[in-house]
Design an enzyme around this catalytic site. Structure first.
Site, PDB file in Angstrom:
ATOM      1  N   ASN A   1      28.658  37.329  45.986  1.00  0.00           N
ATOM      2  CA  ASN A   1      29.399  37.168  47.245  1.00  0.00           C
ATOM      3  C   ASN A   1      29.697  38.491  47.962  1.00  0.00           C
ATOM      4  O   ASN A   1      30.042  38.498  49.147  1.00  0.00           O
ATOM      5  CB  ASN A   1      30.710  36.395  47.034  1.00  0.00           C
TER       6      ASN A   1
ATOM      7  N   ASP B   1      31.925  24.545  46.923  1.00  0.00           N
ATOM      8  CA  ASP B   1      30.926  25.019  47.887  1.00  0.00           C
ATOM      9  C   ASP B   1      31.018  24.272  49.218  1.00  0.00           C
ATOM     10  O   ASP B   1      31.323  23.078  49.229  1.00  0.00           O
ATOM     11  CB  ASP B   1      29.525  24.835  47.269  1.00  0.00           C
TER      12      ASP B   1
HETATM   13  C1  FPP Z   1      32.167  28.625  48.961  1.00  0.00           C
HETATM   14  O1  FPP Z   1      31.927  28.211  50.264  1.00  0.00           O
HETATM   15  C2  FPP Z   1      33.544  29.114  48.810  1.00  0.00           C
HETATM   16  C3  FPP Z   1      33.904  30.398  48.522  1.00  0.00           C
HETATM   17  C4  FPP Z   1      32.943  31.500  48.307  1.00  0.00           C
HETATM   18  C5  FPP Z   1      35.329  30.772  48.421  1.00  0.00           C
HETATM   19  C6  FPP Z   1      36.173  29.762  47.721  1.00  0.00           C
HETATM   20  C7  FPP Z   1      37.577  30.184  47.764  1.00  0.00           C
HETATM   21  C8  FPP Z   1      38.624  29.357  47.975  1.00  0.00           C
HETATM   22  C9  FPP Z   1      38.525  27.899  48.178  1.00  0.00           C
HETATM   23  C10 FPP Z   1      39.975  29.959  47.955  1.00  0.00           C
HETATM   24  C11 FPP Z   1      40.528  29.894  46.566  1.00  0.00           C
HETATM   25  C12 FPP Z   1      41.783  30.661  46.452  1.00  0.00           C
HETATM   26  C13 FPP Z   1      42.311  31.099  45.301  1.00  0.00           C
HETATM   27  C14 FPP Z   1      43.566  31.875  45.268  1.00  0.00           C
HETATM   28  C15 FPP Z   1      41.651  30.860  44.027  1.00  0.00           C
HETATM   29  P1  FPP Z   1      30.861  29.010  51.114  1.00  0.00           P
HETATM   30  O2  FPP Z   1      31.552  30.058  51.895  1.00  0.00           O
HETATM   31  O3  FPP Z   1      29.770  29.503  50.216  1.00  0.00           O
HETATM   32  O4  FPP Z   1      30.331  27.876  52.063  1.00  0.00           O
HETATM   33  P2  FPP Z   1      28.854  27.726  52.655  1.00  0.00           P
HETATM   34  O5  FPP Z   1      27.945  27.525  51.479  1.00  0.00           O
HETATM   35  O6  FPP Z   1      28.976  26.520  53.501  1.00  0.00           O
HETATM   36  O7  FPP Z   1      28.556  28.973  53.420  1.00  0.00           O
END
Ligand code: FPP
Length: 267
Positions: free
Chosen positions: A80, A32
């Site tokens: 999401n 996260d």
């Molecule tokens: C959460 O941060 C992250 C995600 C929803 C996406 C995670 C994906 C990756 C790290 C890529 C992984 C790739 C593969 C191929 C498995 P957020 O966007 O919710 O952050 P925030 O809470 O600060 O808005």
């Protein structure tokens, strides 16, 4: 001073504190903070997701090196989809691109990759990349990487309940036969040991619909670090903290029987 050497020395010091006999076999991670990391730097959120991929690669290597056997990461939740279409499309393309670029190395490292979740709504090109990656690595025995996409813990539990209800109404099982073992056998994670450790980054103290059944007795470690800043050092800190926990699974440490007194009794 050589920065890489300083980092390596710091990690070596942490490694010395880890009991190799008590390394968690299965670690689950809620990655996260990608968006916040980027926003803080005045960058578009996509930069956070891109950096997050590099961190995932580092943690995959670190957990394997440490002796863990399974890593399960939450890459895309059923919730999401409510994000702006542009971000959802970006993430879908990123999964496809990363998987295509990395699958060779994943396979060479004898890592099996598995996707957990309902793949139905994803575009055909991503589904094909996923199926071919799973098929290529299906016999790899060194390590298992589970990537949860369009995954929700409640949805998974409802799906199991439906399966069992169907089996019961068709006479395949009796309602009285439903127990934890049977329930487990219908989960998307069937055959995989429950995670001993759950790590969530970015300081949020929630499970967010992740592996609700499987995390029943997992130790939870909240890291204040945003996922794009997470690294091997932070991972080792989480494992050290895990090893300091007293895992009782609802019981108590063994005490002689006579040490228990009913507090309502006067004598
Ligand atoms: C959460 O941060 C992250 C995600 C929803 C996406 C995670 C994906 C990756 C790290 C890529 C992984 C790739 C593969 C191929 C498995 P957020 O966007 O919710 O952050 P925030 O809470 O600060 O808005």
């Amino acid at each position: 001073m050589n920065l890489e050497k300083v980092i390596n020395d710091k990690n070596t010091n942490l490694l010395k504190r880890i009991d190799k006999q008590k390394v968690p076999e299965h670690v689950a991670i809620i990655m996260d903070g990608n968006g916040r990391w980027a926003t803080k730097k005045g960058l578009p959120r996509s930069f956070g997701h891109n950096k997050g991929v590099n961190v995932l690669k580092e943690i995959l290597k670190a957990s394997k090196k440490l002796g863990c056997k399974v890593l399960t990461v939450y890459a895309f939740s059923t919730e999401n989809w409510t994000r702006p279409t542009k971000e959802v499309d970006f993430l879908i393309n990123l999964f496809n691109e990363v998987l295509r670029n990395e699958i060779k190395e994943i396979h060479q490292e004898s890592i099996r990759i598995k996707f957990i979740g309902d793949l139905t709504p994803f575009p055909e090109n991503l589904k094909n990349t996923i199926y071919s990656s799973e098929s290529l690595t299906k016999n790899n025995k060194n390590f298992l990487l589970n990537v949860c996409v369009n995954y929700g813990g409640r949805q998974e539990i409802v799906k199991v309940a439906k399966e069992l209800a169907l089996k019961s109404s068709s006479g395949e099982i009796k309602p009285s036969e439903v127990n934890e073992e049977l329930f487990n056998s219908e989960l998307l994670t069937r055959g995989i040991k429950d995670p001993e450790l759950l790590i969530r980054t970015s300081g949020e103290k929630r499970i967010s619909n992740f592996l609700l059944w499987q995390l029943a007795y997992s130790e939870i470690y909240i890291s204040e670090v945003l996922w794009p800043d997470f690294n091997e050092h932070e991972f080792l800190k989480a494992v050290i903290d895990y090893q300091s926990r007293n895992r009782r699974f609802g019981g108590i440490e063994s005490l002689p029987n006579e040490s228990f007194k009913d507090s309502r009794c006067s004598s």
